[in-house]
Design a protein around this motif. Structure first.
Motif, PDB file in Angstrom:
ATOM      1  N   SER A  23       0.837  -1.209   0.000  1.00  0.00           N
ATOM      2  CA  SER A  23       0.000   0.000   0.000  1.00  0.00           C
ATOM      3  C   SER A  23       0.868   1.254   0.000  1.00  0.00           C
ATOM      4  CB  SER A  23      -0.917   0.003   1.220  1.00  0.00           C
ATOM      5  OG  SER A  23      -1.772  -1.115   1.216  1.00  0.00           O
TER       6      SER A  23
ATOM      7  N   ASN B 163      -8.240  -6.374  -3.396  1.00  0.00           N
ATOM      8  CA  ASN B 163      -9.444  -6.146  -2.594  1.00  0.00           C
ATOM      9  C   ASN B 163      -9.181  -5.232  -1.400  1.00  0.00           C
ATOM     10  OD1 ASN B 163     -11.609  -8.021  -3.766  1.00  0.00           O
ATOM     11  ND2 ASN B 163      -9.867  -9.400  -3.557  1.00  0.00           N
TER      12      ASN B 163
ATOM     13  N   LYS C 244      -7.839  -1.357   0.415  1.00  0.00           N
ATOM     14  CA  LYS C 244      -7.818   0.105   0.291  1.00  0.00           C
ATOM     15  C   LYS C 244      -6.389   0.546   0.565  1.00  0.00           C
ATOM     16  CE  LYS C 244     -10.901   2.975   1.473  1.00  0.00           C
ATOM     17  NZ  LYS C 244     -11.768   3.867   2.253  1.00  0.00           N
TER      18      LYS C 244
ATOM     19  N   GLU D 103     -16.166  -4.479   0.702  1.00  0.00           N
ATOM     20  CA  GLU D 103     -16.854  -3.922  -0.462  1.00  0.00           C
ATOM     21  C   GLU D 103     -15.874  -3.112  -1.301  1.00  0.00           C
ATOM     22  OE1 GLU D 103     -20.247  -1.720   0.688  1.00  0.00           O
ATOM     23  OE2 GLU D 103     -21.289  -3.416   1.616  1.00  0.00           O
ATOM     24  N   GLY D 104     -15.942  -3.329  -2.612  1.00  0.00           N
ATOM     25  CA  GLY D 104     -15.081  -2.613  -3.534  1.00  0.00           C
ATOM     26  C   GLY D 104     -15.640  -1.254  -3.897  1.00  0.00           C
ATOM     27  N   PRO D 105     -15.083  -0.638  -4.937  1.00  0.00           N
ATOM     28  CA  PRO D 105     -15.500   0.720  -5.301  1.00  0.00           C
ATOM     29  C   PRO D 105     -16.905   0.799  -5.884  1.00  0.00           C
ATOM     30  CG  PRO D 105     -13.966  -0.180  -6.911  1.00  0.00           C
ATOM     31  CD  PRO D 105     -13.988  -1.144  -5.770  1.00  0.00           C
TER      32      PRO D 105
ATOM     33  N   GLY E 102      -8.434   5.680  -9.730  1.00  0.00           N
ATOM     34  CA  GLY E 102      -9.009   4.525  -9.039  1.00  0.00           C
ATOM     35  C   GLY E 102      -8.630   4.458  -7.572  1.00  0.00           C
ATOM     36  N   TYR E 103      -7.601   5.182  -7.190  1.00  0.00           N
ATOM     37  CA  TYR E 103      -7.122   5.190  -5.806  1.00  0.00           C
ATOM     38  C   TYR E 103      -8.216   5.661  -4.847  1.00  0.00           C
ATOM     39  CZ  TYR E 103      -3.849   5.992  -1.947  1.00  0.00           C
ATOM     40  OH  TYR E 103      -3.197   5.953  -0.743  1.00  0.00           O
TER      41      TYR E 103
ATOM     42  N   TYR F 146      -8.580   2.386  -4.422  1.00  0.00           N
ATOM     43  CA  TYR F 146      -8.825   1.016  -4.839  1.00  0.00           C
ATOM     44  C   TYR F 146      -7.925   0.667  -6.027  1.00  0.00           C
ATOM     45  CZ  TYR F 146     -13.020   1.629  -1.989  1.00  0.00           C
ATOM     46  OH  TYR F 146     -13.879   1.885  -0.955  1.00  0.00           O
TER      47      TYR F 146
ATOM     48  N   SER G 178      -9.914  -2.736 -11.740  1.00  0.00           N
ATOM     49  CA  SER G 178     -10.197  -4.086 -12.216  1.00  0.00           C
ATOM     50  C   SER G 178     -10.581  -4.024 -13.692  1.00  0.00           C
ATOM     51  CB  SER G 178     -11.334  -4.721 -11.404  1.00  0.00           C
ATOM     52  OG  SER G 178     -11.795  -5.900 -12.028  1.00  0.00           O
TER      53      SER G 178
END
Length: 346
Positions: A124, A180, A182, A191-193, A298-299, A301, A304
């Motif tokens: 991360s 998956n 953060k 839960e994703g984005p 996307g950050y 996350y 995909s």
């Protein structure tokens, strides 16, 4: 009368046989009984020797099959490594295959196994550094071809992709946690984005008409190939369920081993199709700027490719994945050869 006394009568001759018959029958009745016991004992010993030999042969067979499976999976991973890293900046080092990390200003080399063993917190932090540097380059980017930021941004997007591929190949569990998680918190989230992020990305990317056509065609090919592999995989699973019908246990083991090899090769091909699709999207259809956008926007996350393609398909009226999938079921996540080896080991 003397003649009658010297020559046996027919009556005497008739009884001569029965007098000798019981003796022969008694002799015969004892001899077969002894032979049968000996043969039975000999047969039991022979059966035990054959059983012991068969068990030893099966043990050697299992050891050979285990070694063969390890060689097969190693070969599959090596092949996948070559395919996935062909477009990435890998180089030889004292640590073996390595990737470049230049996000901190100076060029630094990390072994692919070293990258794969990083914790989620370390990944991360590293990913956040890439996002910050790429966001800076996006602000400084100009339309000029000679703009130095273009080359620097391309280098960082290649490095970021290489880091993710290291996880895909050598540490699937870490890769699963990474995609998956953060990145601003360094933890996995349930839960994703969601669709909102991909809708925002679709607006920000400003895809051309030709790019949209290419991406939709890429998705069709991807779904068709994975559906074909799913059908083949279900056929092999059905054969495995019926492998013991009417076969000797040794033959069952041989057949199961052969079917397990087919199943692993199927999963390896499925994983290769998935990763080739990701490479084609990020490094084939997208420009370097668009690749940087999906990383930055996307950050926190991780972008995909599959979720993005599904959102793009929905926006353009394409059938959804469950409608394309075999028997209306969504595709399972692709498995690496390493993961499947663990699942199928016996």
């Amino acid at each position: 009368m003397e003649h009658e006394s010297d020559v046996p009568s027919a009556w005497d001759a008739a009884f001569a046989g029965p007098e000798q018959g019981p003796k022969r029958q008694e002799e015969i009745s004892v001899s077969p009984s002894l032979n049968l016991q000996e043969r039975k004992a000999s047969g039991t010993a022979t059966s035990q020797r054959r059983l012991a030999t068969a068990r030893e042969a099966q043990k050697r067979f299992r050891l050979r099959q285990k070694a063969s499976r390890l060689r097969l999976v190693s070969s599959l991973l090596d092949t996948a490594y070559e395919q996935l890293f062909r477009a990435c900046d890998t180089r030889a080092s004292e640590k073996g295959p390595a990737v470049a990390v230049s996000v901190w200003g100076e060029q630094y080399t990390m072994g692919v196994h070293e990258v794969s063993q990083l914790s989620l917190r370390e990944l991360s932090t590293l990913w956040t550094d890439y996002v910050r540097k790429l966001a800076k380059y996006l602000l400084e980017l100009s339309d000029s071809v000679d703009c130095p930021v273009n080359a620097q941004m391309q280098q960082l997007t290649v490095e970021a992709a290489a880091l993710v591929f290291c996880l895909k190949l050598y540490n699937p569990e870490s890769q699963n946690a990474f995609v998956n998680g953060k990145m601003d918190e360094g933890r996995v989230v349930s839960e994703g984005p969601g669709p909102a992020m991909y809708a925002m990305l679709l607006r920000t990317l400003e895809l051309s008409h030709e790019q949209v056509k290419d991406l939709l065609q890429l998705r069709r090919l991807y779904l068709a190939k994975r559906a074909q592999l799913m059908i083949s995989r279900e056929q092999v699973m059905e054969q495995m369920r019926n492998a013991g019908n009417g076969l000797h246990p040794g033959d069952v083991m041989t057949r199961m081993s052969r079917l397990a090899t087919k199943l692993k090769m199927n999963a390896a091909e499925d994983y290769r199709v998935y990763n080739r699709t990701v490479c084609a999207l990020l490094r084939g259809v997208f420009t370097t700027k668009q690749h940087a956008i999906v990383i930055v926007y996307g950050y926190p996350y991780i972008f995909s490719s599959e979720a993005f393609l599904e959102h793009l398909a929905a926006v353009n009226g394409e059938p959804q994945q469950t409608q394309n999938s075999h028997q209306g079921k969504p595709f399972p996540p692709p498995q690496t050869g390493l993961t499947l080896m663990t699942m199928l080991s016996w």
